[in-house]
Design an enzyme around this catalytic site. Structure first.
Site, PDB file in Angstrom:
ATOM      1  N   ILE A  37      18.842  -8.488 -59.017  1.00  0.00           N
ATOM      2  CA  ILE A  37      18.827  -7.459 -57.992  1.00  0.00           C
ATOM      3  C   ILE A  37      17.968  -7.867 -56.803  1.00  0.00           C
ATOM      4  O   ILE A  37      18.381  -7.736 -55.647  1.00  0.00           O
ATOM      5  CB  ILE A  37      18.331  -6.126 -58.604  1.00  0.00           C
ATOM      6  N   ASP A  79       2.141 -14.820 -60.130  1.00  0.00           N
ATOM      7  CA  ASP A  79       2.287 -13.755 -61.124  1.00  0.00           C
ATOM      8  C   ASP A  79       1.665 -12.496 -60.530  1.00  0.00           C
ATOM      9  O   ASP A  79       0.474 -12.482 -60.194  1.00  0.00           O
ATOM     10  CB  ASP A  79       1.563 -14.171 -62.421  1.00  0.00           C
ATOM     11  N   LYS A 139      -1.703  -3.797 -52.254  1.00  0.00           N
ATOM     12  CA  LYS A 139      -3.046  -4.170 -51.781  1.00  0.00           C
ATOM     13  C   LYS A 139      -3.025  -5.463 -50.970  1.00  0.00           C
ATOM     14  O   LYS A 139      -3.726  -5.604 -49.978  1.00  0.00           O
ATOM     15  CB  LYS A 139      -3.996  -4.334 -52.979  1.00  0.00           C
ATOM     16  N   SER A 156      12.740   0.560 -58.895  1.00  0.00           N
ATOM     17  CA  SER A 156      12.367   1.351 -60.068  1.00  0.00           C
ATOM     18  C   SER A 156      13.552   1.405 -61.029  1.00  0.00           C
ATOM     19  O   SER A 156      14.247   0.409 -61.249  1.00  0.00           O
ATOM     20  CB  SER A 156      11.926   2.746 -59.611  1.00  0.00           C
ATOM     21  N   LYS A 174       7.707   2.640 -64.687  1.00  0.00           N
ATOM     22  CA  LYS A 174       8.480   2.984 -63.493  1.00  0.00           C
ATOM     23  C   LYS A 174       8.147   4.384 -62.976  1.00  0.00           C
ATOM     24  O   LYS A 174       8.216   4.631 -61.763  1.00  0.00           O
ATOM     25  CB  LYS A 174       9.981   2.868 -63.792  1.00  0.00           C
ATOM     26  N   ILE A 203      23.763  -2.395 -63.249  1.00  0.00           N
ATOM     27  CA  ILE A 203      24.271  -3.275 -62.212  1.00  0.00           C
ATOM     28  C   ILE A 203      24.761  -4.564 -62.866  1.00  0.00           C
ATOM     29  O   ILE A 203      23.982  -5.245 -63.554  1.00  0.00           O
ATOM     30  CB  ILE A 203      23.163  -3.618 -61.166  1.00  0.00           C
TER      31      ILE A 203
END
Ligand code: COA
Length: 289
Positions: A37, A79, A139, A156, A174, A203
């Site tokens: 996605i 990461d 951040k 999400s 989520k 999807i």
């Protein structure tokens, strides 16, 4: 009596709907852009920008995108669980492109596991990737988004809108991502920054369906109000819309792109068989790992 078939609207390519170059001069920072996605979301934005700028995660995907679009994609290994690695990725982006306009918080981890088969560390791992990873990304990028009056999209899910078996870790993660986006929209709106959530349903061609779903592609045509499985282009089109000026009055929202599936409330795993006897579905789940 004749058999009725679904009236299916196909997924469309973004080039058929949106103007070219609406993202001229913009820079996209995407976590989790190496596949599925997020790769599709990145590609769609890249295709509406001129011949420089933006970023992707894995070198292979970045090269593939560069070749396909003639645009520059910078791949940075990192990461999202480690703030220092994200700050480094952002620093490299700024060094190369000088700005960041759009951020996709897409890095995620998932697997199917019932509570009885999920360790505390397994739960924490997904929370760390999805929720902390999203916060760490915010951040690391927020000062640059303020500078450009930019926009966030969080990736999400819809499974936490109800109790989805085998997904306690992702549901909790989520739900927190959705909440974080709303706060971000409220706090940063006055600084010119928008934040929205895309909640993909099933999807096709993604890990979420290939590895985590027990329904086959043709089943989805029968299961979904839209009459078909989702396409990465469906998510890409929503991405372009939300990042575009057409959505300038839309912030703090969650947009399910799921063919209406969330309203059906069906579970993919047989219920209650899957929770009464996890062994009975183990082979099915394992075969997809
Ligand atoms: N069922 C139950 N627990 C599982 C699991 C599964 N299928 N897969 C991982 N875990 C648990 C591990 O057992 C471990 O807990 P433990 O230390 O108590 O044994 C914990 O999760 C961390 O696993 P580990 O593999 O060490 O973590 P990692 O940081 O290397 O990778 C993921 C975590 C989620 C990224 C990994 O499971 C993965 O690679 N998933 C596939 C990729 C993916 O999720 N893509 C996104 C699809 S939407």
């Amino acid at each position: 009596m004749s058999k009725k078939t679904a009236q299916v609207l196909p997924a469309v390519d973004s080039t058929a709907v949106f103007k070219e170059n609406i993202f001229n001069g913009k820079v996209l920072f995407c976590t989790g852009g190496g596949s599925g996605i997020c790769k599709g979301m990145t590609e769609a934005v890249v295709c509406r920008t001129p011949n420089e700028e933006r970023l992707d995660r894995l070198t292979a995907s970045a090269e593939e995108l560069s070749v396909a679009t003639g645009k520059i994609c910078l791949a940075v290994q990192g990461d999202v669980r480690y703030p220092a690695q994200l700050r480094e990725a952002v620093a490299q982006t700024i060094k190369k492109f000088g700005r960041i306009d759009f951020v996709i918080c897409g890095a995620a981890g998932n697997f199917l596991a019932p509570i009885s088969g999920l360790s505390e560390n397994g739960f924490r791992t997904v929370i760390e990737i999805d929720t902390l990873g999203t916060y760490n990304t915010i951040k690391a990028t927020i000062e640059h988004l303020r500078a450009t009056k930019g926009s966030y999209i969080m990736v999400s899910a819809t499974l936490h809108y109800r109790g989805t078996p085998y997904q306690i870790h992702v549901s909790a993660a989520k739900a927190a991502v959705d909440a974080a986006s709303a706060v971000l929209a409220v706090e940063e709106g006055p600084h010119g920054v928008r934040s929205n959530v895309i909640a993909p349903g099933p999807i096709g061609g993604t890990e979420g369906v290939d590895r985590l779903s027990t329904a086959s592609g043709s089943d989805w045509g029968l299961l979904s109000p839209a009459g078909r499985l989702g396409d990465i282009r469906d998510i890409a089109n929503a991405t372009i819309f939300l990042f575009s000026d057409a959505a300038s009055y839309i912030t703090g929202q969650i947009l399910p792109v799921d063919g209406g599936n969330m309203h059906l409330g069906t579970t993919q795993l047989p219920y209650p068989q899957a929770v009464l006897d996890p062994e009975s579905v183990k082979a099915e789940i394992k075969s997809r790992l």
